[in-house]
Design a protein around this motif. Structure first.
Motif: not given
Length: 288
Positions: A221-245
């Protein structure tokens, strides 16, 4: 051919057989664990019910089919583990397993769901012939460690620390794990939950599973607050998960399912290096 209710003394053999089936795309069905020992624990849990929740097809001492059902917590909805079949008479084995299981399950559940790779043509034909309805179609995207471009991580991504109300608010209602289940699962080291926080406010999260016994992990799952879409939050979370993996868990592959109705998510993952791999289809059927 004989259809038998799954017994304790069959667990090890059936689990090994299922693991061999499910590692092939043409037989793959979702929600089943990957490692034989994990499958044994999973289907072994089905034996706790008074009513049968797993059946095995046997011919001349050989396993040729299996069907099981995992109930959703507190709901009259079941997730099918199968039907798995192997051999030239696959459709007949599926039919026989299904009729035997349905006679029990229609008195216990109102709806059954199953998800599988589109390459699994036997199960696809089975679902269509039995009146199952397609409710979701997802592309399975894949990222390899050797192709991933490591970049600096955001300081705002941290492990989940108890902001449950916000987590529950962000979590999709129809997901196969609810928010309570996610926070329970992270007690198992194979599961991770990371949040994007600014000023103590959770604005998004990512839930990750390291597939037991495999060199692979999945972004569930990857979920970002609707009002925060397009602010790079999703990308930051994905990069963090891939780094950990790739660096902390030493995995070689990260996968993620993306719904066909969500082209923006697909675009985001592909921008980060993910590529199309397989397609998962999900079907549902009302049984009473």
């Amino acid at each position: 051919m004989e259809i038998q209710r799954l017994q304790d003394d069959q667990l090890t053999a059936v689990s090994k057989w299922l693991a061999q089936c499910n590692e092939q795309d043409v037989h793959y069905i979702a929600w089943l664990e990957s490692e034989p020992s994990a499958i044994e624990a999973q289907i072994g849990a089905l034996l706790q019910f008074n009513e049968p929740h797993a059946w095995v097809a046997v011919e001349e001492g050989r396993i040729i089919g299996f069907i099981g059902l995992e109930p959703f917590e507190g709901e009259q909805v079941g997730r099918l583990l199968g039907p798995f079949v192997y051999g030239v008479d696959a459709l007949n084995v599926m039919e026989t397993l299904w009729e035997r299981a349905l006679a029990e399950w229609k008195n216990l559940y109102s709806e059954l769901k199953v998800a599988f790779f589109e390459q699994n043509q036997d199960v696809l034909h089975f679902c269509e012939s039995k009146g199952f309805k397609l409710y979701n179609r997802e592309k399975n995207l894949i990222l390899l460690k050797q192709t991933y471009l490591f970049t600096p991580l955001s300081e705002h991504v941290v492990p989940y620390e108890g902001s449950f109300d916000k987590l529950q608010q962000l979590h999709p209602d129809a997901a196969y794990f609810n928010a309570t289940e996610m926070t329970y699962l992270i007690q198992d080291p194979h599961f991770s939950l990371w949040c994007y926080k600014e000023e103590d406010t959770v604005k998004g999260y990512i839930f990750f599973e390291q597939i037991e016994g495999m060199d692979e992990g999945e972004i569930c799952f990857l979920q970002v607050e609707d009002s925060e879409q397009g602010q790079g939050i999703g990308s930051a979370l994905i990069r963090y998960a891939c780094h950990q993996a790739f660096l902390e868990q030493d995995l070689s592959v990260v996968t993620v399912p993306v719904r066909s109705t969500n082209p923006q998510a697909e675009k985001l993952y592909k921008e980060l290096g993910f590529q199309e791999h397989t397609t998962i289809v999900a079907y549902t059927k009302t049984i009473n």
